[in-house]
Write an enzyme that holds these catalytic residues in place. Structure first.
Site, short mmCIF file in Angstrom:
data_model
loop_
_atom_site.label_atom_id
_atom_site.label_comp_id
_atom_site.label_asym_id
_atom_site.label_seq_id
_atom_site.Cartn_x
_atom_site.Cartn_y
_atom_site.Cartn_z
N GLU A 143 10.32 -17.29 -57.35
CA GLU A 143 9.33 -17.32 -56.05
C GLU A 143 8.22 -18.33 -56.13
O GLU A 143 7.28 -18.20 -56.72
CB GLU A 143 8.94 -15.89 -55.74
CG GLU A 143 10.23 -14.71 -55.50
CD GLU A 143 10.74 -14.87 -54.21
OE1 GLU A 143 10.00 -15.26 -53.10
OE2 GLU A 143 11.96 -14.26 -53.99
N CYS A 195 0.75 -18.00 -50.43
CA CYS A 195 2.04 -18.86 -50.52
C CYS A 195 2.67 -19.10 -49.42
O CYS A 195 3.25 -20.38 -49.28
CB CYS A 195 3.08 -18.00 -51.49
SG CYS A 195 3.97 -16.75 -50.94
#
Ligand code: NAD
Length: 458
Positions: free
Chosen positions: A212, A246
């Protein structure tokens, strides 16, 4: 918590021993562990809020984004009994008599490595998938969010046996020690460069990985929008956690016709959210450390300031900053910003904007602000990104029913909801034949059977 002198290899050996007992395969055991995790999160809410306040000056409201990991627990508890059922698949006639099923089985002992920006949620959400799928787990929280790392370690130590789930605190050395070992899956959240290191280490053991990662998530703004709503949603998504998200919109790519109105509205939204001096707002976070602060300060030297620009190193403060007059080759456009700086680029032709996005690594998120269905469809069709959110920012991450992950440089694999269960499961294919009949068509001698095999394979 594990005593630092206990070797990592010994912890893994003990977890393998526990996994071999088969206990984690029992669905009631898994549900009981998920309930235990839920209760532990609930009874430690104030510790979690305090820890992310200490690490990032996160306001209490935004601290609940971490605690929202509970929604993953609830979802898993609700659906686990249906997820673990073997799935029947069609069996072709040439296999007759037979049946075929796909069985999900736990992978074994898994490693979860987390980042510092959402340091609780990004440990616990993947853990939910690991528990639901029936694995033993080692967690390695980020050493940089030191307070939250301790809270994660305490919660795990107080509620789980280390032979089943354990948190090992520490920095790069601990991470490297762990990565030298063989796991059955590694789930990593962090930057692209470290992602490469993780994948290289995993390759030595042929361990599957979920990565991720991050990237520069574009935010395309068409002229046909409701400016005030768009400005609020962009401002919120960019400046929560001081841009250290993010999936924060990394940069704006705005239709030239609407740019002055949009920038004015964003400036106004910043003022509405954080007041005249965001440094005094109780709702504005701080940069995690001096290293990140000086990296970010170095990105503010080009372009024309629309808002913000103030830096106070002592307070780890960078104001919500919007910079116009940025070009594709400006420094701020080189890497993921991961801080409260919003560069603004403009376009006349949507095709050019799409071409610019496609000339860069595939982002984790892509945002489209437009009422025009044709343009929405065109962008969806012509670009690739981990996920997309139309007419809002960041909210896609809160959907347990949507898999969350990157593509290309922004990551490998996905999780959340059922996708978390899938990530930590191996799907074992099982063909079951019977002794009822034994058709001889496939056995040698093959003479006279070639036409038959041709027909069967189609
Ligand atoms: P990072 O990659 O520096 O660190 C992540 C973890 O890796 C930490 O636990 C750290 O101890 C460990 N680590 C660091 N260097 C290592 C090395 N050389 N060898 C082995 N392990 C090492 O990431 P970060 O700075 O904590 O987080 C920021 C990045 O994470 C940003 O790029 C952001 O976009 C990304 N991120 C992605 C997601 C997502 O869901 N895709 C979520 C949050 C953050």
């Amino acid at each position: 918590m594990i005593h630092p002198t206990v070797a990592v290899s010994e912890i893994i050996r003990q977890q393998r021993q526990f996994f071999a007992t088969g206990k984690t395969k029992d669905v009631d055991f898994r549900i009981a562990q998920l309930k235990c995790l839920k209760a532990a999160i609930s009874s430690n809410q104030s510790q979690i809020v305090d820890a992310v306040k200490a690490d990032l000056n996160r306001p209490e409201f935004e601290a609940y984004f971490e605690i929202a990991a509970v929604s993953e627990v609830n979802y898993a508890i609700k659906h686990l009994k249906s997820w673990i059922k073997p799935r029947k698949v069609p069996t072709p006639i040439d296999q007759f008599p037979a049946s075929a099923r796909v069985y999900p089985e736990p992978k074994g002992v898994v490693l979860i490595i987390g980042p510092w920006n959402y340091p609780f949620q990004l440990m616990i959400s993947p853990l939910v998938g690991a528990i639901a799928a029936g694995n033993c787990t080692i967690l390695k929280p980020s050493e940089i969010a030191v307070n939250t790392s301790q809270v994660v370690a305490n919660i795990i130590a107080q509620n789980f046996d280390p032979t089943y789930i354990v948190a090992i605190e520490g920095g790069v050395e601990i991470s490297q020690q762990l990565l030298a070992e063989k796991f059955d899956h590694i789930f990593f959240t962090g930057g692209t460069k470290v992602g490469q290191i993780v994948m290289e280490a995993a390759a030595k053991h042929l361990t599957p990985v979920t990565l991720e990662l991050g990237g520069k998530s574009p935010c395309i703004v068409d002229a046909d929008i409701q400016v005030e709503y768009a400005a609020k949603r962009i401002t919120w998504g960019k400046f929560i956690n001081a841009g250290q998200t993010c999936i924060a919109p990394d940069y704006l790519l705005v239709d030239r016709k609407i740019k002055p109105d949009l920038l004015k509205a964003i400036k106004q939204s910043i003022q509405e959210f954080y007041g005249d001096n965001p440094a005094q707002s109780p709702d504005y976070s701080r940069i995690i450390n001096q290293r990140q602060l000086s990296r970010l300060a170095g990105l503010m030297k080009e372009g024309e300031l629309v808002a913000g620009g103030e830096v106070n190193a002592e307070d780890r403060y960078i104001a919500p900053t919007v910079i116009d007059g940025i070009y594709w080759d400006s420094l701020v456009m080189k890497d993921e910003i991961f801080g409260p700086i919003l560069p603004v680029l403009e376009y006349d032709d949507l095709g050019d904007a799409i071409a610019q996005i496609n000339a860069r690594p595939k982002p984790l998120a892509l945002y489209i602000f437009s009422k025009d269905k044709g343009k929405q469809e065109r962008i969806l069709r012509e670009t690739s990104s981990g996920g997309v959110c139309i007419n809002d920012t960041v909210m896609q991450v809160a959907m347990t029913s949507l898999p969350f992950g990157g593509v290309g440089d922004s990551g490998i694999g996905s999780y959340h909801g059922k996708a978390s269960f899938d990530t930590f499961s191996h799907y074992k294919s099982v063909l079951q034949k019977s002794f009822f009949l034994d058709l001889k068509w496939r056995y040698a001698p093959y003479q006279g059977k070639v036409d038959l095999i041709k027909k069967i394979i189609g």
